[in-house]
Design a protein around this motif. Structure first.
Motif, PDB file in Angstrom:
ATOM      1  N   ARG A   1      45.643   3.171  18.801  1.00 12.31           N
ATOM      2  CA  ARG A   1      45.941   4.321  18.009  1.00 12.31           C
ATOM      3  C   ARG A   1      44.686   5.586  18.324  1.00 12.31           C
ATOM      4  O   ARG A   1      44.721   6.539  17.889  1.00 12.31           O
ATOM      5  CB  ARG A   1      45.560   3.922  16.572  1.00 12.31           C
ATOM      6  CG  ARG A   1      46.939   3.388  15.941  1.00 12.31           C
ATOM      7  CD  ARG A   1      46.812   3.323  14.590  1.00 12.31           C
ATOM      8  NE  ARG A   1      47.986   2.504  13.873  1.00 12.31           N
ATOM      9  CZ  ARG A   1      48.270   1.483  14.009  1.00 12.31           C
ATOM     10  NH1 ARG A   1      47.507   0.718  14.128  1.00 12.31           N
ATOM     11  NH2 ARG A   1      49.479   0.983  13.182  1.00 12.31           N
ATOM     12  N   LEU A   2      43.726   5.089  19.116  1.00 11.27           N
ATOM     13  CA  LEU A   2      42.389   5.940  19.505  1.00 11.27           C
ATOM     14  C   LEU A   2      42.698   6.303  21.040  1.00 11.27           C
ATOM     15  O   LEU A   2      41.787   6.762  21.674  1.00 11.27           O
ATOM     16  CB  LEU A   2      41.227   5.312  19.239  1.00 11.27           C
ATOM     17  CG  LEU A   2      40.738   5.197  17.645  1.00 11.27           C
ATOM     18  CD1 LEU A   2      39.454   4.563  17.616  1.00 11.27           C
ATOM     19  CD2 LEU A   2      41.023   6.533  17.007  1.00 11.27           C
TER      20      LEU A   2
ATOM     21  N   GLY B   1      41.106   3.262  12.278  1.00 16.02           N
ATOM     22  CA  GLY B   1      42.294   2.998  12.609  1.00 16.02           C
ATOM     23  C   GLY B   1      43.108   3.898  13.197  1.00 16.02           C
ATOM     24  O   GLY B   1      44.131   3.920  13.752  1.00 16.02           O
ATOM     25  N   SER B   2      42.414   5.175  13.175  1.00 16.26           N
ATOM     26  CA  SER B   2      43.409   6.505  13.921  1.00 16.26           C
ATOM     27  C   SER B   2      42.264   7.669  14.212  1.00 16.26           C
ATOM     28  O   SER B   2      40.989   7.668  13.706  1.00 16.26           O
ATOM     29  CB  SER B   2      44.363   6.922  13.112  1.00 16.26           C
ATOM     30  OG  SER B   2      43.725   7.491  11.782  1.00 16.26           O
TER      31      SER B   2
ATOM     32  N   HIS C   1      44.635  23.942  12.493  1.00 18.11           N
ATOM     33  CA  HIS C   1      44.217  23.306  11.218  1.00 18.11           C
ATOM     34  C   HIS C   1      44.757  22.055  11.171  1.00 18.11           C
ATOM     35  O   HIS C   1      45.960  21.768  11.561  1.00 18.11           O
ATOM     36  CB  HIS C   1      44.718  24.221  10.053  1.00 18.11           C
ATOM     37  CG  HIS C   1      44.337  25.782  10.122  1.00 18.11           C
ATOM     38  ND1 HIS C   1      43.249  26.257   9.756  1.00 18.11           N
ATOM     39  CD2 HIS C   1      45.104  26.627  10.460  1.00 18.11           C
ATOM     40  CE1 HIS C   1      43.342  27.365  10.195  1.00 18.11           C
ATOM     41  NE2 HIS C   1      44.322  27.831  10.559  1.00 18.11           N
ATOM     42  N   ASP C   2      44.015  20.856  10.695  1.00 18.11           N
ATOM     43  CA  ASP C   2      44.287  19.503  10.598  1.00 18.11           C
ATOM     44  C   ASP C   2      44.864  19.175  11.918  1.00 18.11           C
ATOM     45  O   ASP C   2      45.774  18.200  12.188  1.00 18.11           O
ATOM     46  CB  ASP C   2      45.560  19.411   9.463  1.00 18.11           C
ATOM     47  CG  ASP C   2      44.887  20.020   8.397  1.00 18.11           C
ATOM     48  OD1 ASP C   2      43.843  19.816   7.601  1.00 18.11           O
ATOM     49  OD2 ASP C   2      45.811  20.667   7.769  1.00 18.11           O
ATOM     50  N   ALA C   3      44.243  19.513  12.923  1.00 21.28           N
ATOM     51  CA  ALA C   3      44.681  19.161  14.398  1.00 21.28           C
ATOM     52  C   ALA C   3      43.745  18.046  14.871  1.00 21.28           C
ATOM     53  O   ALA C   3      42.550  18.085  14.472  1.00 21.28           O
ATOM     54  CB  ALA C   3      44.647  20.400  15.289  1.00 21.28           C
TER      55      ALA C   3
ATOM     56  N   THR D   1      48.505  16.360  15.114  1.00 20.78           N
ATOM     57  CA  THR D   1      48.106  16.558  13.869  1.00 20.78           C
ATOM     58  C   THR D   1      47.377  15.381  13.121  1.00 20.78           C
ATOM     59  O   THR D   1      47.688  14.293  13.533  1.00 20.78           O
ATOM     60  CB  THR D   1      49.002  17.113  13.170  1.00 20.78           C
ATOM     61  OG1 THR D   1      50.139  16.152  12.634  1.00 20.78           O
ATOM     62  CG2 THR D   1      49.564  18.388  13.791  1.00 20.78           C
ATOM     63  N   ARG D   2      46.397  15.516  12.211  1.00 23.50           N
ATOM     64  CA  ARG D   2      45.821  14.206  11.552  1.00 23.50           C
ATOM     65  C   ARG D   2      46.771  13.621  10.910  1.00 23.50           C
ATOM     66  O   ARG D   2      46.787  12.363  10.793  1.00 23.50           O
ATOM     67  CB  ARG D   2      44.881  14.663  10.698  1.00 23.50           C
ATOM     68  CG  ARG D   2      43.555  15.266  11.396  1.00 23.50           C
ATOM     69  CD  ARG D   2      42.209  15.366  10.401  1.00 23.50           C
ATOM     70  NE  ARG D   2      42.462  16.436   9.351  1.00 23.50           N
ATOM     71  CZ  ARG D   2      42.684  16.195   7.961  1.00 23.50           C
ATOM     72  NH1 ARG D   2      42.770  14.952   7.677  1.00 23.50           N
ATOM     73  NH2 ARG D   2      43.001  17.006   7.213  1.00 23.50           N
ATOM     74  N   ASP D   3      48.068  14.224  10.264  1.00 17.36           N
ATOM     75  CA  ASP D   3      49.271  13.421   9.785  1.00 17.36           C
ATOM     76  C   ASP D   3      50.007  12.834  10.599  1.00 17.36           C
ATOM     77  O   ASP D   3      50.354  11.731   9.958  1.00 17.36           O
ATOM     78  CB  ASP D   3      50.208  14.594   9.035  1.00 17.36           C
ATOM     79  CG  ASP D   3      49.274  15.156   7.843  1.00 17.36           C
ATOM     80  OD1 ASP D   3      48.380  14.684   7.408  1.00 17.36           O
ATOM     81  OD2 ASP D   3      49.941  16.095   7.212  1.00 17.36           O
ATOM     82  N   ASN D   4      50.076  13.118  11.890  1.00 16.03           N
ATOM     83  CA  ASN D   4      50.723  12.162  12.771  1.00 16.03           C
ATOM     84  C   ASN D   4      49.983  11.287  13.695  1.00 16.03           C
ATOM     85  O   ASN D   4      50.095  10.535  14.444  1.00 16.03           O
ATOM     86  CB  ASN D   4      51.517  13.126  13.619  1.00 16.03           C
ATOM     87  CG  ASN D   4      52.738  13.726  13.107  1.00 16.03           C
ATOM     88  OD1 ASN D   4      53.620  13.059  12.587  1.00 16.03           O
ATOM     89  ND2 ASN D   4      52.701  14.957  12.767  1.00 16.03           N
TER      90      ASN D   4
END
Length: 473
Positions: A18-19, A276-277, A321-323, A336-339
């Motif tokens: 994940r990283l 974890g991400s 933003h939130d990238a 994005t942070r959400d993905n």
């Protein structure tokens, strides 16, 4: 309790996909300095280095990572037992084999099972939690460490707490484990007072082995046998391949912790992340006034709450933003942070397409040092090679290529067809096709050189070895 020494068991076999692209199967996240100057593995080992509390640790690692583990722990003065997994069988087999090695060292020893890739913020609070859990562990409990949730996330498993354990203040029985619930369920669990499950735990070695044998005999038997038949190889302990391969692949949480009646939980106060991400790393990293984390040569303009990391080239974002933007020597990730959790799926797809960069890091580590490909094309390849002090490569030759070495730091002792010469900074030497040659660093500073290969076949399989100090290149 002061004379009871705990044997730390550090699990070092994760891949950290994940990283990606910073973390890859050949060089996963536990070997990276993600939250400070030291790597996650080094931080974990130093956290349990107090000789009054802990015996020398047992590290269980993938065979391919053995020299990385050895080097990183040598650099911080830790002298572990490094047990090598011959194949992947998930955490239950790894824990079983390592616990057996601990039992062979001391039949009465408690063991502290730790992930090598977690971040813990306050060492003193961590040690206090271990001290609090030890009486319960000595009494036959398997004590995990539970953290008060800061949010109702589905990234972690939860622990529902039962009755208090007598004689162990701050420790309770585990009523049940809940594995990574959806957010609505997580909100209810947080409201109930459930804890996050850190995945680290403390137990007597014999208690852990008895429960693993009772609950997962198909894993326990082969894992224990692999430790009983382990053989020494340099500074490593090689688990018996035939035995270990027979172990059923399952996690220690599923095999033991979710089923044993002996599970207990110590409530802890230290900050913790399993990293974890990329989003999780952003959460624990320092941020500027706009909420941006910038690591390496990076910049953000008109952007907020973003994570930007670069290993080499200046990497800048504008109006984002939130990238998440991560640039390594050979790959760039933009999401994005959400993905961020979906990066694992991306890596699986790249690996299925046999993309080498999905699993292989651009910097290749060897027992003598490292090399990195910095340019390549038809019939040529350029590498940056670093050789550690007092180390040497194998005596070798090539069938399909010649090489030209330019020393940029240190001095190289070079053997070509039996003739030995010292090549200093700003000097060069040519290795003709077919010549039997060897590169050595006789000095006390790292040797760095640029290697230019030319020929019809430039891969690592074009090496004939005649003499090798390490048994592998």
């Amino acid at each position: 309790m002061a004379d009871v020494k705990i044997i730390p068991i550090i699990l070092c076999g994760g891949t950290g996909t994940r990283l990606w692209p910073a973390s890859r199967e050949s060089y996963p996240k536990q070997f990276l300095p993600l939250s400070g100057d030291r790597t996650l593995l080094q931080d974990t080992a130093l956290r349990v280095s107090d000789p009054a509390r802990f015996d020398d640790p047992i590290i269980i690692a993938n065979d391919a990572h053995r020299f990385i583990v050895s080097e990183q722990l040598e650099d911080i003065g830790v002298r572990p037992t490094i047990a090598l997994e011959p194949c992947r069988r998930d955490s239950a087999a790894a824990v079983g084999a390592a616990a057996r090695l601990a039992e062979l060292r001391n039949p009465d020893a408690p063991v502290l099972i730790l992930a090598s890739d977690h971040v813990i913020g306050e060492t003193e609070e961590f040690l206090a939690a271990v001290d609090a859990g030890l009486p319960a562990a000595l009494a036959g409990k398997i004590v995990t460490f539970g953290l008060k949730p800061t949010e109702p996330t589905s990234r972690y498993g939860y622990i529902r707490v039962g009755a208090a354990v007598a004689g162990a203040p701050g420790v309770s029985l585990v009523e049940s484990f809940i594995e990574k619930p959806a957010r609505p369920a997580a909100e209810k669990l947080v409201a109930e007072g459930c804890y996050w499950n850190s995945g680290n735990f403390l137990s007597l070695a014999r208690t852990l082995l008895a429960e693993l044998t009772r609950l997962a005999p198909g894993t326990a038997g082969p894992a224990i046998a692999s430790a009983d038949k382990a053989v020494a190889d340099l500074v490593f302990q090689r688990l018996d391949p035939a035995s270990f391969a027979e172990a059923e692949a399952t996690s220690i949480d599923y095999a033991v912790m979710e089923k044993t009646p002996h599970a207990a939980v110590a409530s802890v106060s230290f900050s913790w992340s399993d990293v974890g991400s990329w989003s999780a790393l952003w959460e624990i990293s320092p941020r500027d006034a706009s909420g941006n984390t910038l690591v390496g040569p990076s910049a953000a303009f008109g952007s907020s709450n973003s994570y930007v990391r670069s290993d080499k080239h200046l990497t800048a974002i504008v109006g984002m933003h939130d990238a998440v933007v991560v640039a390594t020597q050979d790959a760039v990730l933009v999401t994005t942070r959400d993905n961020a959790d979906k990066v694992k799926e991306l890596v699986a797809e790249l690996a299925a397409k046999q993309e080498p960069m999905a699993t292989q890091a651009s910097l290749a580590h060897r027992p003598w040092g490292s090399y990195q490909v910095i340019d390549q094309g038809e019939r040529f390849q350029v590498k940056r090679i670093t050789v550690k002090p007092k180390r040497k490569l194998s005596l070798q030759s090539h069938v399909h290529r010649s090489e030209h070495w330019v020393v940029v730091q240190g001095a190289a002792l070079v053997t070509v067809d039996g003739e030995v010469s010292l090549v200093r900074e700003n000097e060069a030497v040519h290795i003709p096709l077919g010549a039997v040659h060897r590169l050595e660093n006789p000095g006390v500073v790292p040797l760095q050189l640029i290697e230019v290969q030319t020929g019809s076949h430039l891969s690592e399989d074009d090496i004939i070895r005649y003499m090798d100090d390490h048994g592998v290149e």
